[in-house]
Motif scaffolding. Structure first.
Motif, PDB file in Angstrom:
ATOM      1  N   TRP A  65       0.849  -1.202   0.000  1.00 12.85           N
ATOM      2  CA  TRP A  65       0.000   0.000   0.000  1.00 12.85           C
ATOM      3  C   TRP A  65       0.881   1.246   0.000  1.00 12.85           C
ATOM      4  O   TRP A  65       0.816   2.099   0.887  1.00 12.85           O
ATOM      5  N   LEU A  66       1.683   1.352  -1.023  1.00 10.46           N
ATOM      6  CA  LEU A  66       2.822   2.258  -1.075  1.00 10.46           C
ATOM      7  C   LEU A  66       2.451   3.710  -0.826  1.00 10.46           C
ATOM      8  O   LEU A  66       3.087   4.404  -0.026  1.00 10.46           O
ATOM      9  N   LYS A  98       4.520  10.839   2.062  1.00 15.16           N
ATOM     10  CA  LYS A  98       5.370  11.995   1.757  1.00 15.16           C
ATOM     11  C   LYS A  98       6.383  11.641   0.677  1.00 15.16           C
ATOM     12  O   LYS A  98       6.580  12.395  -0.286  1.00 15.16           O
ATOM     13  N   GLU A  99       6.996  10.489   0.812  1.00 20.66           N
ATOM     14  CA  GLU A  99       8.019  10.069  -0.142  1.00 20.66           C
ATOM     15  C   GLU A  99       7.422   9.865  -1.539  1.00 20.66           C
ATOM     16  O   GLU A  99       8.000  10.284  -2.552  1.00 20.66           O
ATOM     17  N   ILE A 100       6.262   9.241  -1.607  1.00 18.00           N
ATOM     18  CA  ILE A 100       5.637   8.991  -2.901  1.00 18.00           C
ATOM     19  C   ILE A 100       5.163  10.303  -3.527  1.00 18.00           C
ATOM     20  O   ILE A 100       5.347  10.531  -4.729  1.00 18.00           O
ATOM     21  N   SER A 138       8.396  15.495  -8.314  1.00 16.79           N
ATOM     22  CA  SER A 138       9.692  15.636  -9.005  1.00 16.79           C
ATOM     23  C   SER A 138       9.590  15.161 -10.440  1.00 16.79           C
ATOM     24  O   SER A 138      10.130  15.805 -11.363  1.00 16.79           O
ATOM     25  N   PHE A 139       8.896  14.074 -10.664  1.00 12.47           N
ATOM     26  CA  PHE A 139       8.686  13.540 -12.010  1.00 12.47           C
ATOM     27  C   PHE A 139       7.879  14.530 -12.860  1.00 12.47           C
ATOM     28  O   PHE A 139       8.200  14.799 -14.020  1.00 12.47           O
ATOM     29  N   LEU A 140       6.821  15.085 -12.274  1.00 10.98           N
ATOM     30  CA  LEU A 140       5.930  15.980 -13.013  1.00 10.98           C
ATOM     31  C   LEU A 140       6.647  17.243 -13.484  1.00 10.98           C
ATOM     32  O   LEU A 140       6.298  17.809 -14.534  1.00 10.98           O
ATOM     33  N   LYS A 141       7.620  17.703 -12.717  1.00 10.99           N
ATOM     34  CA  LYS A 141       8.327  18.921 -13.097  1.00 10.99           C
ATOM     35  C   LYS A 141       9.064  18.784 -14.434  1.00 10.99           C
ATOM     36  O   LYS A 141       9.356  19.787 -15.087  1.00 10.99           O
TER      37      LYS A 141
END
Length: 323
Positions: A303-304, A310-312, A318-321
């Motif tokens: 259930w990541l 917070k980490e996810i 960061s990916f979206l940027k």
């Protein structure tokens, strides 16, 4: 974060949403609902995105078609395209977990014109198997793989519905980081492994004395209420279309996902106990041409997005940027 219902060209959907800006869809898995993404919705809304999470068809307050064959990945992808249209949006980024990850990968494959990037949690992109899944999953006289157990309404559906609270407590705990490591051959009780033909799935799973620390009682109570209302049939119907998906996906066999992609899985995810899963994850670049990261999150379970919110959320932002 507000909850609304919206009628689309395919189905009536219940969604939660927050924020304004570029659109991001969140697709949950089994047995969850749209509220599994509550942390990410708030984080992305604060960062300048429009975050939308639907109850997938058959779950929560979203419409549940009566026929099992209406739960293929093609139906689910169609729902997402129809939701885009109903919201007046041309494109979205897709974030999916568990079955939601499978659907997100397929949407990225089929409709890169509508979905410009994809983030998948727990389930990697996989190629077309050589035979229908029902002929590949293991079984013997005493037990069978859970996806085969899920085929019979008199099996899992009846078992899970007898005590919804207990069912969800056991499933959530057994697939969480609190249950322990997940390695091939590990004897830790796995809700998504082999199932006794005589005893069913739940009997061998531990009954936790308390909920996991990351799951507040109010959020768990809402999940229980949703499944008491909807039942488990809709969610299990996705598994009942595995062979049908295999047949339909011959239409896209050989295609690759070519939009930007990110993959994450918990170090203690139940899926890592499946033999060969590490090779599948390592082989993803052959199927995903613009894979920008494949990360194992330490000490996290299945259930990541709830166990490590917070980490996810930070990894997604960061990916979206860069997309």
């Amino acid at each position: 974060m507000k909850e609304t219902e919206i009628s689309t060209a395919t189905i009536r959907m219940s969604i939660v949403e927050a924020g304004e800006g570029p659109l991001v869809f969140f697709c949950h898995g089994f047995p969850e609902t749209k509220y599994a993404w509550r942390h990410q919705i708030e984080a992305l809304a604060q960062a300048g995105y429009r975050a939308v999470a639907p109850d997938m068809r058959g779950y929560g307050k979203t419409q549940a078609p009566a026929h099992p064959d209406q739960y293929t990945v093609f139906h689910a992808v169609g729902d997402l395209v129809a939701l885009l249209d109903a919201l007046g949006e041309q494109q979205a980024v897709l974030v999916g977990h568990d079955w939601g990850a499978t659907i997100a990968w397929q949407a990225a494959l089929m409709r890169p014109d509508r979905f410009r990037a994809v983030v998948a949690l727990s389930v990697p992109m996989m190629g077309q198997p050589p035979a229908p899944p029902s002929r590949i999953f293991p079984q013997d006289d005493k037990s069978l793989f859970y996806t085969l157990y899920f085929q019979d309404p008199d099996g899992a559906e009846a078992e899970f519905g007898r005590d919804v609270d207990l069912t969800l407590r056991k499933l959530i705990f057994a697939a969480s980081s609190e249950a322990g490591p997940r390695l091939p051959g590990d004897r830790t009780p796995n809700p998504f492994g082999m199932v006794s033909r005589s005893a069913g799935l739940l009997e061998d799973l531990p009954e936790p004395a308390t909920l996991p620390g990351w799951l507040p009682a109010l959020d768990f109570d809402r999940l229980v209420k949703d499944f008491k209302t909807s039942g488990f049939r809709g969610g299990l119907n996705y598994y009942r279309n595995l062979d049908r998906n295999w047949e339909l996906q011959h239409a896209t066999s050989g295609q690759t996902v070519n939009i930007p992609a990110l993959f994450m899985i918990g170090e203690r995810d139940t899926g890592l106990s499946i033999p060969g899963m590490d090779q599948i994850i390592a082989g993803m670049p052959a199927l995903v041409s613009d894979l920008r990261g494949s990360h194992v999150i330490p000490e996290a379970g299945h259930w990541l997005q709830q166990e490590r919110p917070k980490e996810i959320s930070e990894a997604i932002l960061s990916f979206l940027k860069n997309v």
